[in-house]
Design an enzyme around this catalytic site. Structure first.
Site, PDB file in Angstrom:
ATOM      1  N   GLU A 503       0.820  -1.223   0.000  1.00 26.81           N
ATOM      2  CA  GLU A 503       0.000   0.000   0.000  1.00 26.81           C
ATOM      3  C   GLU A 503       0.854   1.274   0.000  1.00 26.81           C
ATOM      4  O   GLU A 503       0.635   2.196   0.778  1.00 26.81           O
ATOM      5  CB  GLU A 503      -1.006   0.000   1.168  1.00 26.81           C
ATOM      6  CG  GLU A 503      -2.076  -1.066   0.966  1.00 26.81           C
ATOM      7  CD  GLU A 503      -3.334  -0.877   1.801  1.00 26.81           C
ATOM      8  OE1 GLU A 503      -3.438   0.121   2.516  1.00 26.81           O
ATOM      9  OE2 GLU A 503      -4.198  -1.752   1.719  1.00 26.81           O
TER      10      GLU A 503
HETATM   11  C1  LIG Z   1       3.132  -9.469   0.436  1.00 24.09           C
HETATM   12  C2  LIG Z   1       2.670  -8.487  -0.565  1.00 24.09           C
HETATM   13  C3  LIG Z   1       1.324  -8.299  -0.799  1.00 24.09           C
HETATM   14  C4  LIG Z   1       0.885  -7.425  -1.805  1.00 24.09           C
HETATM   15  N1  LIG Z   1      -0.444  -7.364  -2.115  1.00 24.09           N
HETATM   16  C5  LIG Z   1      -0.816  -6.702  -3.245  1.00 24.09           C
HETATM   17  C6  LIG Z   1      -2.154  -6.772  -3.727  1.00 24.09           C
HETATM   18  O1  LIG Z   1      -3.012  -7.433  -3.144  1.00 24.09           O
HETATM   19  N2  LIG Z   1      -2.465  -6.141  -4.882  1.00 24.09           N
HETATM   20  C7  LIG Z   1      -1.534  -5.407  -5.571  1.00 24.09           C
HETATM   21  O2  LIG Z   1      -1.876  -4.864  -6.612  1.00 24.09           O
HETATM   22  N3  LIG Z   1      -0.266  -5.292  -5.133  1.00 24.09           N
HETATM   23  C8  LIG Z   1       0.114  -5.923  -3.996  1.00 24.09           C
HETATM   24  N4  LIG Z   1       1.414  -5.843  -3.552  1.00 24.09           N
HETATM   25  C9  LIG Z   1       2.361  -5.001  -4.278  1.00 24.09           C
HETATM   26  C10 LIG Z   1       2.902  -3.830  -3.489  1.00 24.09           C
HETATM   27  O3  LIG Z   1       1.968  -2.795  -3.432  1.00 24.09           O
HETATM   28  C11 LIG Z   1       4.207  -3.456  -4.156  1.00 24.09           C
HETATM   29  O4  LIG Z   1       5.140  -4.414  -3.749  1.00 24.09           O
HETATM   30  C12 LIG Z   1       4.675  -2.092  -3.851  1.00 24.09           C
HETATM   31  O5  LIG Z   1       3.883  -1.188  -4.536  1.00 24.09           O
HETATM   32  C13 LIG Z   1       6.124  -1.869  -4.227  1.00 24.09           C
HETATM   33  O6  LIG Z   1       6.437  -2.321  -5.514  1.00 24.09           O
HETATM   34  P1  LIG Z   1       7.742  -3.232  -5.741  1.00 24.09           P
HETATM   35  O7  LIG Z   1       7.726  -4.297  -4.735  1.00 24.09           O
HETATM   36  O8  LIG Z   1       7.779  -3.592  -7.151  1.00 24.09           O
HETATM   37  O9  LIG Z   1       8.955  -2.276  -5.384  1.00 24.09           O
HETATM   38  P2  LIG Z   1       9.578  -1.133  -6.283  1.00 24.09           P
HETATM   39  O10 LIG Z   1       8.503  -0.300  -6.865  1.00 24.09           O
HETATM   40  O11 LIG Z   1      10.569  -1.730  -7.188  1.00 24.09           O
HETATM   41  O12 LIG Z   1      10.305  -0.258  -5.186  1.00 24.09           O
HETATM   42  C14 LIG Z   1      11.548  -0.632  -4.603  1.00 24.09           C
HETATM   43  C15 LIG Z   1      11.974   0.466  -3.640  1.00 24.09           C
HETATM   44  O13 LIG Z   1      12.125   1.703  -4.340  1.00 24.09           O
HETATM   45  C16 LIG Z   1      11.415   2.720  -3.683  1.00 24.09           C
HETATM   46  N5  LIG Z   1      10.921   3.684  -4.678  1.00 24.09           N
HETATM   47  C17 LIG Z   1      10.311   3.448  -5.852  1.00 24.09           C
HETATM   48  N6  LIG Z   1      10.025   4.601  -6.473  1.00 24.09           N
HETATM   49  C18 LIG Z   1      10.458   5.594  -5.671  1.00 24.09           C
HETATM   50  C19 LIG Z   1      10.455   7.020  -5.730  1.00 24.09           C
HETATM   51  N7  LIG Z   1       9.937   7.685  -6.747  1.00 24.09           N
HETATM   52  N8  LIG Z   1      10.983   7.713  -4.728  1.00 24.09           N
HETATM   53  C20 LIG Z   1      11.520   7.073  -3.659  1.00 24.09           C
HETATM   54  N9  LIG Z   1      11.544   5.738  -3.539  1.00 24.09           N
HETATM   55  C21 LIG Z   1      11.033   5.014  -4.529  1.00 24.09           C
HETATM   56  C22 LIG Z   1      10.270   2.003  -2.976  1.00 24.09           C
HETATM   57  O14 LIG Z   1       9.832   2.758  -1.859  1.00 24.09           O
HETATM   58  C23 LIG Z   1      10.948   0.712  -2.545  1.00 24.09           C
HETATM   59  O15 LIG Z   1      11.617   0.919  -1.348  1.00 24.09           O
HETATM   60  C24 LIG Z   1       1.844  -6.689  -2.542  1.00 24.09           C
HETATM   61  C25 LIG Z   1       3.200  -6.826  -2.258  1.00 24.09           C
HETATM   62  C26 LIG Z   1       3.614  -7.731  -1.308  1.00 24.09           C
HETATM   63  C27 LIG Z   1       5.080  -7.892  -1.080  1.00 24.09           C
END
Ligand SMILES: Cc1cc2nc3c(=O)[nH]c(=O)nc-3n(C[C@H](O)[C@H](O)[C@H](O)COP(=O)(O)OP(=O)(O)OC[C@H]3O[C@@H](n4cnc5c(N)ncnc54)[C@H](O)[C@@H]3O)c2cc1C
Length: 829
Positions: A503
């Site tokens: 989230e």
């Molecule tokens: C257990 C689990 C349950 C989930 N459930 C759902 C679900 O039900 N439905 C759904 O749609 N998604 C779900 N998600 C997805 C979740 O919302 C994403 O994992 C999250 O949005 C982050 O994306 P990512 O993991 O690809 O990380 P990335 O987007 O690759 O980010 C990696 C890091 O970079 C940082 N970052 C990225 N962009 C920026 C920026 N502009 N400025 C500063 N920092 C930045 C992030 O904060 C993070 O620390 C789930 C994820 C997990 C792990």
């Protein structure tokens, strides 16, 4: 005499700015002062005339609008329009989502405390209270987190059925559809309590009640969709999930490459206009068992089948797609840090669904991003803050008791200053977490959709939970590390990074959302400046921009004065609604609010659109806003709970810590501010006498540790959601043993004294309790109590051990067989 007049002019101008007197009355007051000076001062005619000319020119320029607009506002507007960065559709949607609330007050530099304190406190209805005391209690008794996480890899079937039967998935669904229609406060309390028992179960319960099909349908669905899905979701006949994230779009969810193309096709044996979907999603909670998928994709209509031949690209759209629809691959699972809450990928190839599957029907095509951001603004205040608060409450409750029961060097470990320091900060942080969660949930329950506070609460409560989890592990030592049925901390600790990531991952939330969105959304004038500067009608544009600009200039000047005065006087004379111990905290928030508003304005003015990329600057500004918000919640929560005297150490620690951090973030912002001239100027206004605010004292921390190491009303309030149960090995055992340990302390002291005096031997090989009884140091009842304590303590400090096959991983088995074969070959050799 001249110095007197100069000072008088400065003071009067300062008071006018401090009090935010409107431009015209302020001009008149300054005019009256100048008149007095003309008669009473000794400036001479030439000097007096010069002053009157300057005064007259300024008075006319500032107060005569047509002139002001042409001479000053118009050129500023032109520059503003040039430097204003283009706003993407997704950013615009984020800005339009939700409401502004206390975040606006903190941005004003002069928060209206009465408004906050008069808002009704978080309460539960009788029905909600009954659900919490009976249904949730019964659920908690059914949950065994070790079995769920290690043996079943899921909730057992009877728990799933119980959740469905008792309406756990229907908390936000209105009664007319068979739901519970609980308030945000009740929703939060339920999740918090479940999380003290099982973070797996609380995550499962959170999802259908949070961002997902039910919430989207309630807000945007057609009546037909609501009538079909909501009763089924309420009864648990449908299990929902919401699929936004994919391999190529994580934090930047607006960039999803998943497509839906409008075309004619066959659905249910009939030719209809529908959408051909191709998508690849991952991390989707409940996906493996979901029956209905909320899906976000980008909608295209190349042939104009939706009725508008000029519109081909509709943008992000949300639809509800039944699991059984041909082309969907679903069912495989991810393994999120040992918390088996059923999370997995979904892939769709050429999936065809009718247009009616769009949430809200075809008219909502392209509205998906706005819908998601609005729902997120609300959901972020509840699910993750509640789940992590629950895990943290358990950790705090258990750590206080454990630190009194567990002894090293014959002393309860909590009495060592190093451990005492850690427990003190756990308690202080826990108070802030509870306060933020409850105060924000109460705002949501009243109908606020506080987008910036919800991001603050999501980020900071999950971060504080991480700190509390780390501290609890440190105090428990090996007991926290060795997993098994006796470990009540390990799974909560493992679940924290999940809360940090979902989230809105925390780093992004801190740097991009809290201040980025807050500066525009919550600032009293920035949004109006932006909106007015983009108006199509030039006359209206100039008039509205002029009004906002001059109010903004007055506001910034006022904050500079307020910031200086409040810092110079250590905020002693600023108004605060409390007379007691908390008064100073209100005053310090007043001070930091003015300083923050000033720093935010200077940062925005000097960096413009580039501030968006300067995340080290915006992150710190976000922290200042967050810390003030959290400290306000602490004061409001204390007020709402009737200001119990016992809670004061917790309140003071939390406020001090948050305000100290605010000060330190201001300091490091100024140290790193790119424009050094402005940095020096701001430092003179914000810290004219240096950084004088200190972190919580050691004594304050120790007072909290005492509260947590003793059964006390403050401890009970702080950890009110903890499920105690009646387990032989559970949290109830910790509590009863804590009471026993306290009773036994004088007896243990007596025995140690007798050993020192030589009345009792100091020999570890003997049964000292028996000998102490025989030599009348203690009586039979005392001995029974000490034996009972020993037996219970051993149960508490014990950890689990397993045979290798009980841990049951295939590679391990393989390695063991390898090792056996190697040993055999050595023997033979
Ligand atoms: C257990 C689990 C349950 C989930 N459930 C759902 C679900 O039900 N439905 C759904 O749609 N998604 C779900 N998600 C997805 C979740 O919302 C994403 O994992 C999250 O949005 C982050 O994306 P990512 O993991 O690809 O990380 P990335 O987007 O690759 O980010 C990696 C890091 O970079 C940082 N970052 C990225 N962009 C920026 C920026 N502009 N400025 C500063 N920092 C930045 C992030 O904060 C993070 O620390 C789930 C994820 C997990 C792990």
């Amino acid at each position: 005499m001249a110095v007197f007049w100069v000072l008088l002019f400065i003071v009067v101008l300062g008071v006018l700015l401090y009090k935010r007197v409107a431009l015209l009355p302020a001009t008149l007051v300054m005019g009256a002062l100048l008149l007095a000076y003309t008669f009473l001062g000794r400036g001479g005619q030439a000097w007096d005339t010069t002053l009157w000319v300057i005064y007259g020119a300024l008075a006319v320029l500032l107060n005569f609008r047509p002139l002001r607009k042409q001479l000053f506002t118009r050129p500023v507007l032109e520059i503003f329009r040039r430097i204003m960065p283009e706003m993407s559709e997704t950013e615009q949607a984020a800005l339009d989502a939700g409401t502004v609330w206390w975040d606006r007050d903190l941005f004003t530099g002069d928060p209206d405390w009465r408004k906050l304190l008069d808002e009704p406190p978080a309460t539960l209805t009788a029905e909600e209270r009954k659900f919490l005391d009976e249904d949730v209690e019964e659920l908690c008794a059914m949950l065994d987190e070790w079995k769920i996480t290690h043996e079943y890899g899921d909730l057992p079937p009877e728990v799933w059925q119980f959740l469905k039967n008792r309406g756990f998935f229907a908390m936000i669904i209105p009664k007319q559809y068979g739901g519970k229609e609980f308030s945000a406060v009740a929703h939060s309390e339920v999740l918090t309590k479940i999380a003290t028992r099982s973070t797996t179960c609380s995550s499962i319960v959170a999802v259908p009640n949070s961002l997902g099909p039910a919430e989207l349908l309630l807000k945007y669905g057609t009546q037909e969709q609501r009538d079909h899905y909501l009763p089924r979701l309420a009864r648990g006949e449908e299990i929902p999930c919401f699929a936004l994230t994919g391999p190529w779009a994580g934090s930047d969810a607006g960039s999803i490459p998943d497509t839906g193309v409008v075309e004619r096709g066959i659905y249910d044996g009939k030719e209809v206009i529908g959408i051909r979907l191709n998508f690849n999603k991952r991390y989707i909670t409940l996906a493996p068992i979901a029956t209905v998928i909320g899906l976000a994709f980008k909608l295209y209509d190349p042939d104009g089948l939706m009725g508008d031949p000029d519109r081909k690209d509709y943008g992000i759209t949300c639809a509800l797609v039944p699991r059984e629809t041909p082309g969907i691959e679903i069912g495989r699972r991810h393994f999120p840090l040992n918390i088996p809450f059923s999370n997995g990928p979904i892939v769709g190839k050429d999936v065809f669904v009718p247009l009616d599957f769009i949430i809200g029907g075809p008219k909502m095509a392209g509205q998906g991003w706005r819908m998601l951001v609005e729902c997120l603004a609300e959901g972020r205040s509840i699910s993750l803050p509640s789940n992590t608060s629950g895990a943290a409450q358990l950790a705090v409750y258990a750590t206080g008791a454990y630190a009194r029961i567990r002894k090293q060097f014959n002393v309860p470990i909590g009495r060592f200053e190093g451990v005492d320091e850690v427990i003190g900060r756990m308690g202080g942080r826990m108070y802030a977490m509870n306060a933020a969660r409850m105060v924000t949930a109460a705002a949501v329950a009243r109908g606020e959709v506080p987008s910036v506070p919800s991001a603050i609460v999501k980020y900071h409560v999950t971060e504080m939970a991480r700190q509390v989890a780390n501290d609890a592990m440190d105090v428990h030592g090996g007991k926290g590390i060795c997993l098994g049925p006796k470990n009540y901390l390990g799974r909560g600790y493992q679940s924290v990074p999940i809360a940090i990531t979902v989230e809105g991952a925390n780093i992004l939330t801190r740097c991009l959302i809290i201040f980025g969105q807050g500066a525009i959304r919550s600032h009293p004038y920035v949004l109006e400046l932006m909106k007015s500067s983009a108006l199509p009608d030039p006359a209206e544009r100039l008039t509205r921009f002029d009004a906002a600009l001059w109010r903004h200039i007055g506001f910034a000047a006022s904050n500079a004065v307020r910031s200086f005065w409040l810092a110079a006087t250590h905020a002693r004379y600023s108004s605060a609604p409390a007379k007691r111990a908390t008064r100073r905290y209100y005053q310090h928030i007043n001070r930091y609010s003015a300083a923050f508003a000033l720093l935010a304005d200077v940062a925005m003015l000097s960096m413009g659109g580039a501030l968006k990329r300067k995340e080290k600057i915006s992150g710190r500004l976000g922290d200042m806003l967050s810390n003030m918000y959290l400290a306000s919640c602490v004061l409001k929560h204390f007020h709402d709970q009737g200001e119990p005297e016992d809670d004061l150490p917790l309140v003071e620690w939390a406020c001090r810590d948050l305000l100290y951090r605010t000060q330190e973030q201001m300091h490091s912002l100024l140290r790193n501010f790119p424009n050094r001239f402005l940095a020096v100027l701001m430092r003179m206004l914000v810290f004219p006498t240096g950084r004088r605010y200190s972190a919580p004292s050691d004594r304050l921390g120790s007072r909290i540790t005492e509260l947590l190491m003793n059964p006390s009303s403050a401890r009970d309030r702080l950890t009110a959601n903890v499920y105690l149960g009646s387990d032989y090995e559970g949290i109830a055992l910790l509590d009863s043993t804590l009471r026993l340990a306290i009773q036994a302390e004088p007896l243990e002291k007596r025995i140690r004294a007798a050993q020192k005096e030589g009345v009792l031997p100091n020999d570890e090989r003997i049964d000292i309790i028996q000998v102490a009884m025989e030599r009348d140091v203690i009586d039979a009842d005392d001995a029974a109590l000490l034996r009972e304590l020993r037996e219970r303590t051993l149960r508490i400090i014990s950890v689990d051990d397993f045979s290798p096959d009980e841990l049951g991983t295939r590679p391990l088995q393989h390695t063991l067989e390898e090792a056996e074969r190697t040993r055999e070959s050595w023997k033979q050799a």
